[in-house]
Motif scaffolding. Structure first.
Motif, PDB file in Angstrom:
ATOM      1  N   PHE A   1      -7.550  -1.828   9.376  1.00  0.00           N
ATOM      2  CA  PHE A   1      -7.630  -2.206   8.790  1.00  0.00           C
ATOM      3  C   PHE A   1      -7.640  -3.520   9.815  1.00  0.00           C
ATOM      4  CE2 PHE A   1      -6.049   0.359   5.799  1.00  0.00           C
ATOM      5  CZ  PHE A   1      -6.559   0.108   4.140  1.00  0.00           C
ATOM      6  N   VAL A   2      -7.685  -4.772   9.119  1.00  0.00           N
ATOM      7  CA  VAL A   2      -8.293  -6.417   9.832  1.00  0.00           C
ATOM      8  C   VAL A   2      -7.758  -7.291   9.712  1.00  0.00           C
ATOM      9  CG1 VAL A   2      -9.998  -5.289  11.410  1.00  0.00           C
ATOM     10  CG2 VAL A   2     -11.148  -6.034   9.231  1.00  0.00           C
ATOM     11  N   LEU A   3      -6.918  -8.295  10.300  1.00  0.00           N
ATOM     12  CA  LEU A   3      -7.049  -9.115  10.213  1.00  0.00           C
ATOM     13  C   LEU A   3      -8.324 -10.008  10.313  1.00  0.00           C
ATOM     14  CD1 LEU A   3      -3.432  -9.483  10.784  1.00  0.00           C
ATOM     15  CD2 LEU A   3      -4.421  -9.057   8.187  1.00  0.00           C
ATOM     16  N   PRO A   4      -9.153 -11.667   9.289  1.00  0.00           N
ATOM     17  CA  PRO A   4      -8.697 -12.214  10.400  1.00  0.00           C
ATOM     18  C   PRO A   4      -8.815 -12.710  11.752  1.00  0.00           C
ATOM     19  CG  PRO A   4      -8.248 -13.884   7.971  1.00  0.00           C
ATOM     20  CD  PRO A   4      -7.895 -12.029   8.227  1.00  0.00           C
ATOM     21  N   ALA A   5      -9.429 -13.229  12.296  1.00  0.00           N
ATOM     22  CA  ALA A   5      -8.662 -14.185  14.213  1.00  0.00           C
ATOM     23  C   ALA A   5      -7.674 -14.841  13.316  1.00  0.00           C
ATOM     24  CB  ALA A   5      -9.710 -14.538  14.691  1.00  0.00           C
ATOM     25  N   ASN A   6      -7.664 -15.862  12.290  1.00  0.00           N
ATOM     26  CA  ASN A   6      -7.106 -17.246  11.856  1.00  0.00           C
ATOM     27  C   ASN A   6      -6.048 -16.854  10.915  1.00  0.00           C
ATOM     28  OD1 ASN A   6      -8.605 -17.165   9.681  1.00  0.00           O
ATOM     29  ND2 ASN A   6      -9.362 -19.538   9.681  1.00  0.00           N
TER      30      ASN A   6
ATOM     31  N   ASP B   1       5.544  -9.759  -2.857  1.00  0.00           N
ATOM     32  CA  ASP B   1       5.051 -10.353  -3.816  1.00  0.00           C
ATOM     33  C   ASP B   1       3.962  -9.629  -3.777  1.00  0.00           C
ATOM     34  OD1 ASP B   1       3.523 -11.651  -5.916  1.00  0.00           O
ATOM     35  OD2 ASP B   1       2.956 -13.144  -5.174  1.00  0.00           O
ATOM     36  N   PRO B   2       3.069  -7.822  -4.797  1.00  0.00           N
ATOM     37  CA  PRO B   2       2.140  -7.730  -4.115  1.00  0.00           C
ATOM     38  C   PRO B   2       0.977  -8.512  -4.996  1.00  0.00           C
ATOM     39  CG  PRO B   2       4.245  -6.463  -5.666  1.00  0.00           C
ATOM     40  CD  PRO B   2       4.189  -7.660  -5.243  1.00  0.00           C
ATOM     41  N   GLY B   3       0.652  -9.134  -5.164  1.00  0.00           N
ATOM     42  CA  GLY B   3      -0.176 -10.092  -5.571  1.00  0.00           C
ATOM     43  C   GLY B   3      -0.628 -11.072  -4.561  1.00  0.00           C
ATOM     44  N   SER B   4       0.719 -11.332  -3.919  1.00  0.00           N
ATOM     45  CA  SER B   4      -0.182 -12.097  -2.359  1.00  0.00           C
ATOM     46  C   SER B   4      -0.428 -11.456  -1.903  1.00  0.00           C
ATOM     47  CB  SER B   4       1.148 -13.259  -2.543  1.00  0.00           C
ATOM     48  OG  SER B   4       1.955 -11.984  -1.788  1.00  0.00           O
ATOM     49  N   VAL B   5      -0.668 -10.455  -1.548  1.00  0.00           N
ATOM     50  CA  VAL B   5      -1.850  -9.497  -0.610  1.00  0.00           C
ATOM     51  C   VAL B   5      -3.386  -9.727  -1.103  1.00  0.00           C
ATOM     52  CG1 VAL B   5      -1.997  -7.840   1.306  1.00  0.00           C
ATOM     53  CG2 VAL B   5       0.330  -8.875   1.379  1.00  0.00           C
ATOM     54  N   LYS B   6      -3.995  -9.830  -0.777  1.00  0.00           N
ATOM     55  CA  LYS B   6      -5.060  -9.247  -1.246  1.00  0.00           C
ATOM     56  C   LYS B   6      -5.751  -8.676  -0.130  1.00  0.00           C
ATOM     57  CE  LYS B   6      -6.557 -13.437  -3.447  1.00  0.00           C
ATOM     58  NZ  LYS B   6      -8.017 -14.668  -3.679  1.00  0.00           N
ATOM     59  N   TRP B   7      -6.518  -7.412  -0.223  1.00  0.00           N
ATOM     60  CA  TRP B   7      -6.806  -5.786   0.190  1.00  0.00           C
ATOM     61  C   TRP B   7      -8.193  -6.081  -0.112  1.00  0.00           C
ATOM     62  CZ3 TRP B   7      -3.924  -2.939   3.034  1.00  0.00           C
ATOM     63  CH2 TRP B   7      -2.158  -2.957   2.856  1.00  0.00           C
ATOM     64  N   GLY B   8      -9.358  -6.450   1.376  1.00  0.00           N
ATOM     65  CA  GLY B   8     -10.410  -6.440   0.538  1.00  0.00           C
ATOM     66  C   GLY B   8     -11.390  -4.890   1.645  1.00  0.00           C
TER      67      GLY B   8
ATOM     68  N   VAL C   1      -6.318  -9.241   4.054  1.00  0.00           N
ATOM     69  CA  VAL C   1      -6.484  -7.688   4.778  1.00  0.00           C
ATOM     70  C   VAL C   1      -8.219  -7.361   4.333  1.00  0.00           C
ATOM     71  CG1 VAL C   1      -5.085  -6.956   3.612  1.00  0.00           C
ATOM     72  CG2 VAL C   1      -5.719  -6.081   6.196  1.00  0.00           C
ATOM     73  N   GLY C   2      -8.648  -6.641   5.351  1.00  0.00           N
ATOM     74  CA  GLY C   2      -9.792  -5.856   5.148  1.00  0.00           C
ATOM     75  C   GLY C   2      -9.877  -4.202   5.437  1.00  0.00           C
ATOM     76  N   GLY C   3     -10.125  -3.982   5.330  1.00  0.00           N
ATOM     77  CA  GLY C   3     -10.929  -2.339   5.165  1.00  0.00           C
ATOM     78  C   GLY C   3     -12.184  -1.552   5.501  1.00  0.00           C
ATOM     79  N   SER C   4     -12.799  -1.093   6.095  1.00  0.00           N
ATOM     80  CA  SER C   4     -13.004  -0.036   6.533  1.00  0.00           C
ATOM     81  C   SER C   4     -13.438   0.563   7.607  1.00  0.00           C
ATOM     82  CB  SER C   4     -14.980  -1.085   6.239  1.00  0.00           C
ATOM     83  OG  SER C   4     -15.987  -0.577   5.896  1.00  0.00           O
ATOM     84  N   GLY C   5     -14.759   1.150   7.412  1.00  0.00           N
ATOM     85  CA  GLY C   5     -15.202   1.562   8.653  1.00  0.00           C
ATOM     86  C   GLY C   5     -15.086   1.614  10.142  1.00  0.00           C
ATOM     87  N   TYR C   6     -14.273   1.535  11.333  1.00  0.00           N
ATOM     88  CA  TYR C   6     -14.044   1.089  12.074  1.00  0.00           C
ATOM     89  C   TYR C   6     -16.133   0.727  12.979  1.00  0.00           C
ATOM     90  CZ  TYR C   6     -14.189  -0.494  17.404  1.00  0.00           C
ATOM     91  OH  TYR C   6     -13.828  -1.006  18.191  1.00  0.00           O
ATOM     92  N   SER C   7     -16.896   1.154  12.700  1.00  0.00           N
ATOM     93  CA  SER C   7     -17.742   1.296  13.539  1.00  0.00           C
ATOM     94  C   SER C   7     -18.695  -0.873  12.334  1.00  0.00           C
ATOM     95  CB  SER C   7     -19.050   2.264  12.507  1.00  0.00           C
ATOM     96  OG  SER C   7     -19.450   1.887  10.776  1.00  0.00           O
TER      97      SER C   7
ATOM     98  N   GLY D   1      -7.923  -5.944  14.920  1.00  0.00           N
ATOM     99  CA  GLY D   1      -7.374  -4.606  14.367  1.00  0.00           C
ATOM    100  C   GLY D   1      -6.250  -4.353  14.095  1.00  0.00           C
ATOM    101  N   ILE D   2      -5.383  -3.924  12.975  1.00  0.00           N
ATOM    102  CA  ILE D   2      -3.805  -3.911  12.733  1.00  0.00           C
ATOM    103  C   ILE D   2      -3.816  -2.335  12.743  1.00  0.00           C
ATOM    104  CG2 ILE D   2      -3.713  -6.301  11.925  1.00  0.00           C
ATOM    105  CD1 ILE D   2      -3.147  -5.621   9.602  1.00  0.00           C
ATOM    106  N   ALA D   3      -4.565  -1.166  12.097  1.00  0.00           N
ATOM    107  CA  ALA D   3      -4.236  -0.428  12.197  1.00  0.00           C
ATOM    108  C   ALA D   3      -5.663   0.431  11.802  1.00  0.00           C
ATOM    109  CB  ALA D   3      -3.424   0.098  11.020  1.00  0.00           C
TER     110      ALA D   3
END
Length: 319
Positions: free
Chosen positions: A125-130, A146-153, A201-207, A220-222
């Motif tokens: 899982f990653v965050l954009p730099a800013n 607020d569950p809806g305030s966090v957009k998981w991509g 926050v985004g998630g995918s394979g590390y590659s 990268g946060i997790a």
């Protein structure tokens, strides 16, 4: 098996009619990639194609990308257009199983022919730099308020990163059905959304994120593994008090209606590709873990994965 011995055995099998029709020399293969360019399936399919050529068992490999519905659109096209074709392959994996469970497409994976599981990879899982957030705790705290305030991509609905996000919510005491998950058809689209700040926050394979993490464009946060990935300084979810672990595997299927002999021939070709220098380089470059499984053992693994993913998704409130 030595390469010259392997090629002699291929020739013998070709004479007996056990190989794909064009394999008397080396096959002209068609690779269905059921995702848009730029993602994990795309890089896996093209790396496999290169390895098949490097191993000398394919003279050429053509690629077709068909993204959407967690691979179900590509699966439907593959099943309907490739019946009986001994030179057709399709990349697939855990994401497709999750998408089938959530989407209930009109075609079934059982219509295609299992060949092999080839790799395993954990999500990051990653965050954009800013981003104003710095850690997964920051993300979880915001989601609690607020569950809806966090957009998981991430990938399509039912992807491993979608399931992981739902599991994180459940662990945090949040109704997983209320998380704000934004699915994308391919890794390229997801990456652009993360870099553009269109998701939290985004998630995918590390590659898929490695170059952006290394350049500082993403943080990268997790990772979803049990222990930190080798050489990668990103904490696991478990280290951060979130009891979530889930892996992502990828495999390859052949067309419906091929003969047992043709299935064996394609399996032998994929196994030869796994031993090539090109494949070894792809494993190292992408931080993929080799996870080769073929034959009845692979068939049984897929059945178990369907049951396991369905149970996880029910428990996490996704279905």
């Amino acid at each position: 098996m030595r390469r010259d011995t392997f090629l002699k055995s291929l020739a013998a099998m070709a004479a007996a009619g056990a190989l794909p029709l064009s394999a008397n020399a080396a096959a002209n293969l068609k690779m269905m990639i059921p995702a848009n360019p730029g993602g994990g399936w795309d890089s896996t399919g093209r790396a496999l194609g290169k390895a098949l050529q490097d191993a000398g068992v394919a003279s050429a490999v053509s690629y077709e990308n068909k993204g959407g519905a967690a691979g179900a659109l590509g699966l439907a096209q593959f099943v309907n257009a490739s019946k009986g074709d001994p030179n057709a392959l399709m990349v697939m994996g855990a994401v497709m199983l999750g998408g089938i469970i959530t989407g209930k497409p009109p075609v079934s994976l059982t219509q295609a022919t299992p060949i092999a599981r080839i790799t395993s990879e954990y999500n990051v899982f990653v965050l954009p730099a800013n981003s104003p957030f710095k850690t997964m705790k920051d993300v979880v705290d915001a989601m609690k308020k607020d569950p809806g305030s966090v957009k998981w991509g991430g990938g399509s609905r039912g992807s491993t990163e979608h399931i992981a996000a739902a599991m994180i919510a459940r662990e945090a005491g949040v109704d997983a059905s209320k998380i704000n998950y934004v699915p994308f058809r391919g890794g390229g689209e997801a990456t652009a959304a993360i870099l553009g700040g269109n998701v939290t926050v985004g998630g995918s394979g590390y590659s898929e994120f490695a170059q952006y993490i290394e350049s500082g464009k993403m943080k990268g946060i997790a990772v979803t593994s049990a222990a930190r990935l080798k050489g990668i300084n990103i904490p696991t979810l478990k280290e951060q008090g979130i009891n979530v672990e889930i892996g992502n595997w990828r495999g390859v299927y052949a067309a419906p209606g091929i003969t047992p002999e043709q299935r064996k021939a394609l399996t032998d070709m994929v196994l030869a590709a796994m031993k090539s220098k090109s494949w070894a380089e792809s494993l190292e470059k992408n931080a993929w873990t080799p996870a080769v499984l073929t034959g009845p053992a692979f068939d049984e693994f897929v059945d178990r994965e369907f049951a396991s993913l369905r149970a996880i998704m029910v428990k996490s409130g996704m279905i």
